[in-house]
Design a protein around this motif. Structure first.
Motif, PDB file in Angstrom:
ATOM      1  N   UNK A   1      -0.411  -6.583   6.337  1.00  0.00           N
ATOM      2  CA  UNK A   1      -0.724  -6.278   4.941  1.00  0.00           C
ATOM      3  C   UNK A   1       0.173  -7.024   3.963  1.00  0.00           C
ATOM      4  N   UNK A   2       0.810  -8.070   4.418  1.00  0.00           N
ATOM      5  CA  UNK A   2       1.753  -8.775   3.541  1.00  0.00           C
ATOM      6  C   UNK A   2       1.053  -9.548   2.442  1.00  0.00           C
ATOM      7  N   UNK A   3      -0.214  -9.944   2.625  1.00  0.00           N
ATOM      8  CA  UNK A   3      -0.922 -10.759   1.628  1.00  0.00           C
ATOM      9  C   UNK A   3      -1.616  -9.930   0.555  1.00  0.00           C
ATOM     10  N   UNK A   4      -1.592  -8.600   0.651  1.00  0.00           N
ATOM     11  CA  UNK A   4      -2.251  -7.771  -0.353  1.00  0.00           C
ATOM     12  C   UNK A   4      -1.448  -7.764  -1.649  1.00  0.00           C
ATOM     13  N   UNK A   5      -2.117  -7.530  -2.779  1.00  0.00           N
ATOM     14  CA  UNK A   5      -1.370  -7.482  -4.056  1.00  0.00           C
ATOM     15  C   UNK A   5      -0.398  -6.306  -4.092  1.00  0.00           C
ATOM     16  N   UNK A   6       0.688  -6.513  -4.808  1.00  0.00           N
ATOM     17  CA  UNK A   6       1.701  -5.468  -4.917  1.00  0.00           C
ATOM     18  C   UNK A   6       1.176  -4.278  -5.721  1.00  0.00           C
TER      19      UNK A   6
ATOM     20  N   UNK B   1       1.808   6.360   6.595  1.00  0.00           N
ATOM     21  CA  UNK B   1       0.487   6.311   7.219  1.00  0.00           C
ATOM     22  C   UNK B   1      -0.623   6.377   6.181  1.00  0.00           C
ATOM     23  N   UNK B   2      -0.451   7.213   5.148  1.00  0.00           N
ATOM     24  CA  UNK B   2      -1.466   7.323   4.094  1.00  0.00           C
ATOM     25  C   UNK B   2      -1.590   5.998   3.332  1.00  0.00           C
ATOM     26  N   UNK B   3      -0.467   5.365   3.044  1.00  0.00           N
ATOM     27  CA  UNK B   3      -0.493   4.100   2.315  1.00  0.00           C
ATOM     28  C   UNK B   3      -1.185   3.010   3.126  1.00  0.00           C
ATOM     29  N   UNK B   4      -0.860   2.920   4.417  1.00  0.00           N
ATOM     30  CA  UNK B   4      -1.472   1.890   5.266  1.00  0.00           C
ATOM     31  C   UNK B   4      -2.972   2.107   5.388  1.00  0.00           C
ATOM     32  N   UNK B   5      -3.398   3.381   5.542  1.00  0.00           N
ATOM     33  CA  UNK B   5      -4.827   3.671   5.679  1.00  0.00           C
ATOM     34  C   UNK B   5      -5.594   3.299   4.410  1.00  0.00           C
ATOM     35  N   UNK B   6      -5.053   3.655   3.234  1.00  0.00           N
ATOM     36  CA  UNK B   6      -5.744   3.330   1.982  1.00  0.00           C
ATOM     37  C   UNK B   6      -5.740   1.824   1.732  1.00  0.00           C
ATOM     38  N   UNK B   7      -4.659   1.136   2.075  1.00  0.00           N
ATOM     39  CA  UNK B   7      -4.608  -0.316   1.872  1.00  0.00           C
ATOM     40  C   UNK B   7      -5.636  -1.031   2.752  1.00  0.00           C
ATOM     41  N   UNK B   8      -5.798  -0.571   3.980  1.00  0.00           N
ATOM     42  CA  UNK B   8      -6.805  -1.179   4.861  1.00  0.00           C
ATOM     43  C   UNK B   8      -8.214  -0.931   4.343  1.00  0.00           C
ATOM     44  N   UNK B   9      -8.491   0.291   3.842  1.00  0.00           N
ATOM     45  CA  UNK B   9      -9.816   0.562   3.281  1.00  0.00           C
ATOM     46  C   UNK B   9     -10.086  -0.318   2.060  1.00  0.00           C
TER      47      UNK B   9
END
Length: 544
Positions: free
Chosen positions: A377-382, A403-411
């Motif tokens: 997830x390093x390329x996603x916007x801050x 875990x909540x942050x990673x799940x929402x970022x992937x969605x």
């Protein structure tokens, strides 16, 4: 007329047949056993099996498990075996000894009338005394069902003359009842098919040869009849270590002698001084994982310039001279030492995955997210990462923020989902009561805005509600509407709401600053009246 009996006429006439001495061809079954257990042929057959194995064994008891009995008679289930054993124990016909982790030990007895006196191989007539018995031919068990050879620990070995058991223990018990009791016993189909009974009367057991002639034989049965002879034990192999002698013609013998003498002469000369200097030398000691040892003992290297290889080249008809061959072998040896990977060398360290140094990766690493996920997830916007973190902080039920942050970022990355940060807000990070004067000023401002909203609520409701003539019976409608009003809404404010909003808020309750509807359908409809519901919530908080 004198008696021809070996023991004398007077003794033979005085001894009744039911007190005769047991012999090796029959089993002796007490008549009282048949009289009391005539309704359970399986228990009678099980007693004959225990007696048969007890007489054939050298021990005082017989070790058999329920699985061994079930393999000997596949028609029995475990419940039938337990019921038959209970009937025999209650009647005093067997003694059962159980130990944890071992097979059950069985020993036949002479009945309850004798205080369950056990059978004994050291006493005369098996310690029977005056107990009446009847005979049963052993061939009924051995020929038709097989022989059960028990083992103290392993499963029992079963040897049969036929491919399967042609009778069951219930058939054996029925045969005894038909032969020695006056009860009306019906013959079983197996006894009639094997010609062991006729019109419910037991017939004599035929010989083994006649029995085996009517069934499909197994390997033991074929050996018993003589069709298959026992295997012949092979003779031991010759153990002389000396090589065998062979003879060759004279010309061939002289040629072999010359070829064998040539390498031997070359081996006696040895290597030159230059060649000896290039010979690979194995180090005696080295450190392996911190312990001083000798690598050469475990994996000794094989030098390539040995005499055996030189001899092999010579015998195969090689054209190279000894010096040329030695130089070529040493050159290959020097090249091989540079690329030789021995198994004792330490393993290379794995390359550690590098995480891109991006703001999003740094923000995720601050949440203690796993390195592989940070690199993913390093390329996603801050801004997206911060919005996901704020959404998780705004939810009291979220326990694992990472875990909540990673799940929402992937969605958001995979499905283009937008994080609703503007609706949920961000949890304040500073201390609200750090400055008491500023906190009191904020509360007064909120109360002032709330009073203005409550004062303007009736006017806004009157403007939004369309003017409709009151229905007939307006008094009843007003009473029913006041009855449906929730506790957290004032009745005056409830009358100003539209019918659709009153239907949504009917039987709702206030939980903190959140309105909880009566069902899930009304809960989804609350978003359509967000502004009006917020004014009602502020008014309810002020009343408190």
């Amino acid at each position: 007329m004198p008696s021809t009996h070996p023991s004398g006429g007077a003794t033979a006439m005085r001894t009744p047949p039911w007190l005769a001495a047991p012999d090796s061809d029959y089993l002796w079954v007490p008549t009282q056993l048949l009289a009391t257990l005539y309704d359970s042929p399986t228990a009678i057959g099980l007693f004959t099996l225990i007696v048969r194995r007890w007489l054939a064994s050298d021990t005082a008891t017989v070790a058999m498990s329920d699985q061994d009995i079930q393999r000997y008679d596949p028609a029995l289930c475990r419940g039938s075996i337990r019921a038959a054993i209970k009937r025999l124990v209650d009647g005093g016909w067997i003694q059962v000894t159980r130990h944890a982790g071992r097979k059950t030990q069985y020993c036949p007895a002479w009945g309850r009338s004798t205080n369950a006196r056990l059978w004994s191989k050291t006493q005369p007539q098996l310690n029977r005394r005056r107990v009446r018995t009847v005979r049963l031919d052993r061939k009924l068990l051995d020929d038709y069902m097989g022989r059960l050879i028990p083992h103290a620990k392993a499963p029992a070995l079963i040897e049969r003359y036929g491919m399967r058991a042609h009778l069951t223990l219930a058939d054996v018990g029925t045969y005894l009842l038909m032969q020695h009791t006056s009860h009306a016993v019906s013959a079983t189909p197996a006894l009639e098919q094997l010609d062991l009974c006729f019109q419910s009367e037991a017939l004599a057991v035929p010989t083994t040869e006649e029995t085996l002639a009517k069934m499909e034989l197994s390997e033991q049965g074929a050996r018993r009849v003589g069709i298959v002879k026992p295997p012949v034990q092979p003779r031991p192999a010759h153990t002389d270590p000396r090589p065998a002698l062979f003879f060759v013609p004279g010309e061939l013998a002289r040629q072999l002698a010359r070829q064998l003498a040539r390498p031997a002469a070359q081996a006696e000369r040895g290597f030159s001084a230059a060649q000896r200097g290039k010979t690979a030398v194995v180090k005696k000691g080295s450190l392996v994982t911190g312990i001083k040892g000798n690598k050469a003992k475990k994996n000794p290297p094989t030098p390539l310039n040995t005499t055996e290889q030189v001899q092999k080249k010579t015998l195969c008809g090689g054209e190279l001279s000894f010096r040329e061959n030695g130089e070529r072998l040493m050159r290959e040896n020097n090249e091989g030492d540079a690329t030789n990977h021995r198994p004792n060398q330490p393993r290379r360290r794995r390359s550690i995955m590098s995480i891109p140094e991006t703001p999003s990766a740094e923000r995720l690493r601050a949440l203690n997210v796993r390195p592989q996920t940070c690199a993913e997830l390093a390329d996603l916007p801050l801004d997206l990462i911060n919005a996901c973190i704020a959404d998780g902080q705004a939810r009291p039920a979220v326990r694992d923020l990472a875990a909540w942050t990673v799940s929402m970022a992937r969605d958001a990355r995979d499905f283009g989902w937008q994080v609703a940060l503007d609706k949920r807000g961000v949890r304040p990070t500073d201390d609200f009561w750090a400055d008491p004067d500023a906190a009191i000023a904020k509360l007064n401002a909120r109360l002032g805005r709330a009073e203005e909203v409550v004062a303007d609520a009736p006017k806004l409701a009157a403007e939004e509600t369309p003017s409709t003539p009151p229905p007939p019976g307006g008094g009843d409608q007003q009473e029913s509407t006041a009855t449906d009003c929730p506790d957290w809404i004032a009745p005056a404010a409830w009358q100003t709401l539209s019918p659709a909003l009153r239907d949504v808020l009917e039987r709702s309750h206030l939980q903190g600053r959140q309105v909880v509807a009566y069902d899930s359908g009304r809960q989804r409809m609350l978003a359509d009246y967000e502004a009006q519901i917020e004014r009602l919530v502020i008014a309810a908080l002020l009343r408190r």
